[in-house]
Design an enzyme around this catalytic site. Sequence first.
Site, PDB file in Angstrom:
ATOM      1  CG  HIS A 167      -3.700  14.222   1.039  1.00 39.14           C
ATOM      2  ND1 HIS A 167      -4.304  13.723  -0.051  1.00 39.14           N
ATOM      3  CD2 HIS A 167      -3.997  13.305   2.122  1.00 39.14           C
ATOM      4  CE1 HIS A 167      -4.747  12.374   0.275  1.00 39.14           C
ATOM      5  NE2 HIS A 167      -4.492  12.281   1.480  1.00 39.14           N
ATOM      6  CG  HIS A 175      -0.835   9.577   1.290  1.00 39.77           C
ATOM      7  ND1 HIS A 175      -0.274   8.948   2.281  1.00 39.77           N
ATOM      8  CD2 HIS A 175      -2.057  10.155   1.451  1.00 39.77           C
ATOM      9  CE1 HIS A 175      -1.436   8.929   3.263  1.00 39.77           C
ATOM     10  NE2 HIS A 175      -2.115   9.754   2.942  1.00 39.77           N
TER      11      HIS A 175
END
Length: 101
Positions: free
Chosen positions: A22, A7
Amino acid sequence: MIAKTKHAIGITTKNGTEILIHMGLDTVDLNGLPFDVKVKEGQEVKKGQLLVDMNIEMIKKNGKDPTVIVVLTQPDKILNNKTYNVANRNTPIGKIGNAAN
């Protein structure tokens, strides 16, 4: 750096600027399922190169937010001349400069 849960990706540019990408909010809970990472840790990447395929529908279906956050991790760096356009993923989001300028 590539997070085990895929992620988040960290990039260091040739001039030493550190960038954190992110992908999604609370997507760490999905254990990497919505992300197909196209690069390897330590690999040199080029402008325009695909880093990750992110399955936005899977993220939404799991009740998570698909917002992508780009962070300059060094306090002396700033993002100048913001030109981001969500309609064109190839549009630069800006130029990195020193906070002193």
